[in-house]
Motif scaffolding. Structure first.
Motif, mmCIF file in Angstrom:
data_model
loop_
_atom_site.group_PDB
_atom_site.id
_atom_site.type_symbol
_atom_site.label_atom_id
_atom_site.label_comp_id
_atom_site.label_asym_id
_atom_site.label_seq_id
_atom_site.Cartn_x
_atom_site.Cartn_y
_atom_site.Cartn_z
ATOM 1 N N TRP A 11 33.120 44.274 -32.876
ATOM 2 C CA TRP A 11 33.326 45.223 -31.761
ATOM 3 C C TRP A 11 32.368 46.299 -31.837
ATOM 4 O O TRP A 11 31.828 46.623 -30.818
ATOM 5 N N PHE A 14 28.648 44.700 -30.848
ATOM 6 C CA PHE A 14 28.867 44.314 -29.360
ATOM 7 C C PHE A 14 28.762 45.692 -28.664
ATOM 8 O O PHE A 14 27.970 45.523 -27.586
ATOM 9 N N VAL A 53 30.890 39.629 -19.833
ATOM 10 C CA VAL A 53 30.639 40.782 -20.565
ATOM 11 C C VAL A 53 31.377 42.069 -19.918
ATOM 12 O O VAL A 53 32.005 42.887 -20.363
ATOM 13 N N ASP A 68 36.182 35.338 -25.478
ATOM 14 C CA ASP A 68 35.550 36.826 -25.567
ATOM 15 C C ASP A 68 34.575 37.020 -27.006
ATOM 16 O O ASP A 68 33.726 37.210 -26.653
ATOM 17 N N MET A 72 31.014 37.594 -27.275
ATOM 18 C CA MET A 72 30.256 38.782 -27.728
ATOM 19 C C MET A 72 29.284 38.442 -28.957
ATOM 20 O O MET A 72 28.349 39.224 -28.993
#
Length: 110
Positions: A11, A14, A53, A68, A72
């Motif tokens: 996370w 990204f 994205v 997802d 990522m």
């Protein structure tokens, strides 16, 4: 699915790699897909990865799917591989910049 520590790291990576806001990315995807006579619908503009994205940027971490996560990882790896800090000022109108911006990374943005 990824464990919590790995998900947290992904996370962060990204959101560090994707330095454009969702509004900036959506506008960019519309611009690159437009031609002289037409402009695509916002939800259909740009490459599929760019659209994905954009969708990820609008999600909470708890709502991420396995697809997802794959996107990522792909974006983080691509941005890291193509980062060229020493030549960023020269990147303004290059294909590399356009390709990276399609993934939500503007190499000219701090």
């Amino acid at each position: 699915m990824t464990d919590a520590l790995e998900l947290d790291a992904l996370w962060e990576d990204f959101h560090r790699a994707v330095n454009m806001t969702s509004q900036e990315l959506a506008a960019w995807l519309r611009v690159i897909d437009a031609d002289e006579s037409t402009q695509p619908l916002p939800e259909h503009a740009g490459e599929p990865t760019g659209q994905h994205v954009l969708a990820i940027l609008q999600k909470r971490r708890t709502d991420l799917t396995d697809t997802d996560l794959e996107v990522m990882y792909e974006v983080v790896d691509t941005v890291a591989a193509e980062a060229d800090v020493g030549h960023e000022p020269e990147a303004e109108s290059t294909r590399r910049r356009r390709r990276l911006m399609t993934l939500g990374h503007d190499p000219l943005k701090a």
